[in-house]
Write a protein that holds these residues in place. Structure first.
Motif, PDB file in Angstrom:
ATOM      1  N   LEU A 164      -3.324  -0.402 -10.954  1.00 24.71           N
ATOM      2  CA  LEU A 164      -4.091   0.268  -9.894  1.00 24.71           C
ATOM      3  C   LEU A 164      -4.583   1.642 -10.347  1.00 24.71           C
ATOM      4  O   LEU A 164      -5.514   2.185  -9.775  1.00 24.71           O
TER       5      LEU A 164
ATOM      6  N   PHE B  58      -8.389   2.291 -11.088  1.00 28.12           N
ATOM      7  CA  PHE B  58      -9.172   2.228  -9.850  1.00 28.12           C
ATOM      8  C   PHE B  58      -9.008   3.532  -9.061  1.00 28.12           C
ATOM      9  O   PHE B  58      -9.989   4.162  -8.653  1.00 28.12           O
ATOM     10  N   LEU B  59      -7.745   3.943  -8.836  1.00 29.56           N
ATOM     11  CA  LEU B  59      -7.476   5.130  -8.025  1.00 29.56           C
ATOM     12  C   LEU B  59      -8.039   6.402  -8.655  1.00 29.56           C
ATOM     13  O   LEU B  59      -8.661   7.221  -7.971  1.00 29.56           O
TER      14      LEU B  59
ATOM     15  N   HIS C 167     -10.828  -2.388  -0.590  1.00 28.71           N
ATOM     16  CA  HIS C 167     -11.238  -3.255  -1.714  1.00 28.71           C
ATOM     17  C   HIS C 167     -10.075  -4.093  -2.242  1.00 28.71           C
ATOM     18  O   HIS C 167     -10.102  -4.566  -3.375  1.00 28.71           O
ATOM     19  N   ARG C 168      -9.057  -4.288  -1.425  1.00 28.84           N
ATOM     20  CA  ARG C 168      -7.859  -5.004  -1.888  1.00 28.84           C
ATOM     21  C   ARG C 168      -8.157  -6.433  -2.338  1.00 28.84           C
ATOM     22  O   ARG C 168      -7.471  -6.972  -3.199  1.00 28.84           O
TER      23      ARG C 168
ATOM     24  N   LEU D 269       0.847  -1.194   0.000  1.00 29.82           N
ATOM     25  CA  LEU D 269       0.000   0.000   0.000  1.00 29.82           C
ATOM     26  C   LEU D 269       0.885   1.248   0.000  1.00 29.82           C
ATOM     27  O   LEU D 269       0.619   2.210  -0.733  1.00 29.82           O
TER      28      LEU D 269
ATOM     29  N   LEU E 166      -8.763  -6.893  -6.181  1.00 28.29           N
ATOM     30  CA  LEU E 166      -7.743  -6.383  -7.099  1.00 28.29           C
ATOM     31  C   LEU E 166      -7.058  -7.441  -7.955  1.00 28.29           C
ATOM     32  O   LEU E 166      -6.377  -7.107  -8.913  1.00 28.29           O
TER      33      LEU E 166
ATOM     34  N   SER F 255      -9.944   3.566   0.225  1.00 33.13           N
ATOM     35  CA  SER F 255     -10.838   2.739  -0.591  1.00 33.13           C
ATOM     36  C   SER F 255     -10.073   1.589  -1.245  1.00 33.13           C
ATOM     37  O   SER F 255     -10.560   0.451  -1.311  1.00 33.13           O
ATOM     38  N   LEU F 256      -8.853   1.880  -1.712  1.00 33.30           N
ATOM     39  CA  LEU F 256      -8.002   0.839  -2.306  1.00 33.30           C
ATOM     40  C   LEU F 256      -7.744  -0.269  -1.283  1.00 33.30           C
ATOM     41  O   LEU F 256      -7.859  -1.457  -1.594  1.00 33.30           O
ATOM     42  N   TRP F 257      -7.420   0.119  -0.059  1.00 36.92           N
ATOM     43  CA  TRP F 257      -7.137  -0.857   0.990  1.00 36.92           C
ATOM     44  C   TRP F 257      -8.384  -1.682   1.327  1.00 36.92           C
ATOM     45  O   TRP F 257      -8.317  -2.894   1.493  1.00 36.92           O
TER      46      TRP F 257
ATOM     47  N   PHE G  71      -6.897   6.043  -1.292  1.00 38.74           N
ATOM     48  CA  PHE G  71      -6.041   4.952  -0.816  1.00 38.74           C
ATOM     49  C   PHE G  71      -6.727   4.127   0.276  1.00 38.74           C
ATOM     50  O   PHE G  71      -6.503   2.914   0.367  1.00 38.74           O
TER      51      PHE G  71
END
Length: 197
Positions: free
Chosen positions: A67, A70-71, A57-58, A18, A61, A53-55, A51
């Motif tokens: 990435l 998505f970002l 929804h990991r 991350l 992925l 949200s990225l974590w 970030f």
């Protein structure tokens, strides 16, 4: 580490991955957000949300090649939400209408700076104008709602708003002039400045 490996490690819950993703994309995302929000604080908050949200929804992925889409999608949606909220704000409308006049040495004043100038400027107005302007600009109340809340006529509210807005524009103009003068003084070589005075 390659993007494929980064996604793989991130999907398995690696906080280090991350951090690497943040290092790879944060600057681009901040620049993208700032181009729309004109606010450093809002841009930073939007990117942090992306970030987060990225974590969260990991797990989803694994089938992605990058990435970046998505970002940027998350950031774009956060920008749209923020701008929708701002569009409801009378202060933001004023900011947009005044944007041509709000120029400094660095370009234009961002919304956060403008908001602070407005708050300080309203604080210098007479109490009645101050109260009515705050209710109108920051609480989004209509003239009728303000009149009812303060037990005055709508005509009184309209007159006070007109006087308050005129005074507010004058205070903001003075403030921006002072900022401009300080900038010039801070960038004129001392030897040249001493000749001018």
């Amino acid at each position: 580490m390659s993007e494929e490996e980064l996604i793989e490690r991130l999907s398995k819950g690696s906080e280090q991955a991350l951090g690497s993703a943040y290092d790879n994309y944060a600057r681009q995302l901040l620049s993208y957000a700032f181009s729309y929000t004109k606010s450093k604080e809002d841009s930073e908050e939007i990117v942090q949300d992306a970030f987060l949200s990225l974590w969260m929804h990991r797990d989803e992925l694994r089938n992605r090649e990058s990435l970046r889409p998505f970002l940027f999608t998350v950031v774009r949606h956060r920008i749209i939400d923020l701008l929708r909220q701002r569009m409801k704000s009378v202060v933001f409308e004023d900011y947009l209408l005044s944007s041509d006049c709000l120029s400094t040495h660095d370009g234009s004043i961002d919304f956060d700076e403008y908001l602070e100038i407005v708050r300080q400027s309203i604080g210098q107005l007479p109490p009645a104008q101050r109260r009515i302007l705050r209710m109108s600009k920051f609480e989004g109340k209509s003239n009728r709602e303000i009149a009812e809340a303060l037990s005055v006529s709508e005509k009184t509210v309209k007159n006070q708003l007109s006087l308050g807005n005129k005074a507010l524009r004058a205070v903001i103009k003075r403030f921006l002039t002072i900022v401009g003068i300080f900038y010039i003084l801070s960038h004129v070589p001392f030897a040249l400045f001493s000749r001018l005075i």
